[in-house]
Design an enzyme around this catalytic site. Structure first.
Site, PDB file in Angstrom:
ATOM      1  N   LYS A 127      10.045   0.247   8.596  1.00  0.00           N
ATOM      2  CA  LYS A 127      11.126  -0.611   9.160  1.00  0.00           C
ATOM      3  C   LYS A 127      12.255   0.389   9.103  1.00  0.00           C
ATOM      4  CE  LYS A 127       9.110  -4.801   7.377  1.00  0.00           C
ATOM      5  NZ  LYS A 127       9.296  -6.029   6.739  1.00  0.00           N
ATOM      6  N   ARG A 160       1.777  -0.375   6.405  1.00  0.00           N
ATOM      7  CA  ARG A 160       1.749  -1.581   7.370  1.00  0.00           C
ATOM      8  C   ARG A 160       1.082  -1.205   8.783  1.00  0.00           C
ATOM      9  NH1 ARG A 160       7.025  -0.527   5.519  1.00  0.00           N
ATOM     10  NH2 ARG A 160       7.832  -2.017   4.291  1.00  0.00           N
ATOM     11  N   TYR A 189       3.334  -8.190  -7.116  1.00  0.00           N
ATOM     12  CA  TYR A 189       2.281  -7.558  -7.437  1.00  0.00           C
ATOM     13  C   TYR A 189       1.746  -7.476  -8.943  1.00  0.00           C
ATOM     14  CZ  TYR A 189       2.095  -6.404  -2.277  1.00  0.00           C
ATOM     15  OH  TYR A 189       2.332  -6.472  -1.150  1.00  0.00           O
ATOM     16  N   ARG A 198      -2.832  -4.265   2.593  1.00  0.00           N
ATOM     17  CA  ARG A 198      -1.773  -3.817   2.001  1.00  0.00           C
ATOM     18  C   ARG A 198      -1.543  -4.609   0.381  1.00  0.00           C
ATOM     19  NH1 ARG A 198       3.425  -1.334   3.320  1.00  0.00           N
ATOM     20  NH2 ARG A 198       5.252  -2.450   2.431  1.00  0.00           N
ATOM     21  N   HIS A 212      -2.379  -7.216   6.613  1.00  0.00           N
ATOM     22  CA  HIS A 212      -1.436  -7.175   5.600  1.00  0.00           C
ATOM     23  C   HIS A 212      -2.159  -7.525   4.242  1.00  0.00           C
ATOM     24  CE1 HIS A 212       2.828  -6.811   4.971  1.00  0.00           C
ATOM     25  NE2 HIS A 212       2.591  -7.693   4.025  1.00  0.00           N
ATOM     26  N   HIS A 223       8.988  -0.140   0.154  1.00  0.00           N
ATOM     27  CA  HIS A 223       9.713  -1.070  -0.130  1.00  0.00           C
ATOM     28  C   HIS A 223      11.171  -0.721  -0.217  1.00  0.00           C
ATOM     29  CE1 HIS A 223       6.502  -4.095  -1.398  1.00  0.00           C
ATOM     30  NE2 HIS A 223       6.765  -4.292  -0.301  1.00  0.00           N
TER      31      HIS A 223
END
Length: 304
Positions: free
Chosen positions: A174, A150, A281, A249, A246, A272
């Protein structure tokens, strides 16, 4: 509200961006339910019907994703009030979340990426002298495309996070979750070359230095806005409708799956928490497969 902010930041470990969004949503609800007099807000008197009516009033202007977040903001707020003993029930708990629209993420085609990452050439075909900013900007694209991290994770990288001997980087994602990602040798060579150039152009950086310091040579990394502008400019000539960090990404994940990576590998690389997030995806790569099939096979027309 200050105690709630502390709860979000320290106990739930929400990002500053999420905290800001939640506080904005709750303030908006307070103003709406009190007809513009938020000082008179009484959380105990709020019902599920009130929250549904508020969400309904926003439906024409806000996207489903925004409506979901606003509902979740109130859920979190009332969950905290419940823990504090202020209310006896959470009126937002049974409010149905708005359905997200199904759309496939944008990505840049591989041929376009290779062109973006090629050294700048002069009119005669030989490599011309690049400025340090050109080299930095190309490295930004290279890292985002090669690793799928990110933009905030890239800006948080310091020299000490990169191991040239192990060919890996420690990334803080995150909620301060850290993960180790492998780095290809070509990218490591680009990083090392940039670090030498950076230290020459910007002497006196703190140790450990941010991999991408602010252009004025300050102690901190470049801003998110500056990074966004760089990526948007670099992707300007590509066919992708969206041009942001993004998108790279998404491009990384799509390329990985198109070349045989399994879903678990892509999930770990992207950081994730759930495989469900990564599964979008697979739909993207299948859609690309279907499109290529329809374009290439004489009996695979759109109307068959």
């Amino acid at each position: 509200m200050e105690k709630f902010i502390s709860y979000l930041s320290n106990e739930l470990n929400r990002s500053p961006h999420t905290v800001e969004a939640y506080i904005h949503d709750i303030s908006q609800f307070k103003s709406w339910i009190t007809s513009g007099n938020p000082a008179s807000f009484d959380p105990v008197s709020v019902t599920m019907s009130d929250i549904r009516a508020w969400i309904g009033s926003l439906a024409r202007e806000d996207s489903p994703a925004t409506l979901r977040r606003k509902t979740q903001s109130l859920r979190s707020f009332y969950r905290w009030l419940l823990k504090q003993g202020v209310v006896a029930a959470n009126p937002a708990s049974d409010v149905t979340l708005a359905k997200k629209g199904k759309h496939l993420p944008e990505f840049v085609r591989e041929a376009e990426m290779e062109k973006l990452l090629a050294p700048i050439k002069s009119g005669e075909g030989s490599e011309k002298e690049e400025s340090w900013k050109d080299i930095r900007d190309r490295l930004i694209i290279s890292i985002l495309y090669s690793t799928g991290i990110r933009q905030a994770e890239l800006l948080g990288l310091r020299d000490c996070d990169i191991s040239f001997s192990s060919r890996e980087a420690k990334v803080t994602g995150k909620r301060n979750k850290q993960r180790i990602i492998p780095l290809p040798q070509q990218l490591l060579d680009e990083i090392a070359a940039w670090q030498r150039l950076r230290d020459h152009v910007m002497p006196g950086l703190p140790s450990p230095a941010p991999l991408l310091p602010a252009a004025n040579g300050g102690a901190g990394p470049m801003s998110k806005m500056q990074l966004y502008r760089i990526v948007k400019e670099r992707l300007g000539e590509t066919s992708a409708a969206a041009k942001s960090p993004h998108v790279l990404r998404h491009t990384f994940a799509t390329s990985m799956l198109n070349h045989g990576a399994n879903l678990d590998t892509v999930k770990e690389m992207l950081g994730h928490a759930s495989l469900t997030t990564t599964e979008i995806y697979t739909h993207l790569t299948f859609e690309q497969l279907r499109r290529n099939y329809r374009q290439a096979h004489p009996r695979a027309r759109e109307d068959t």
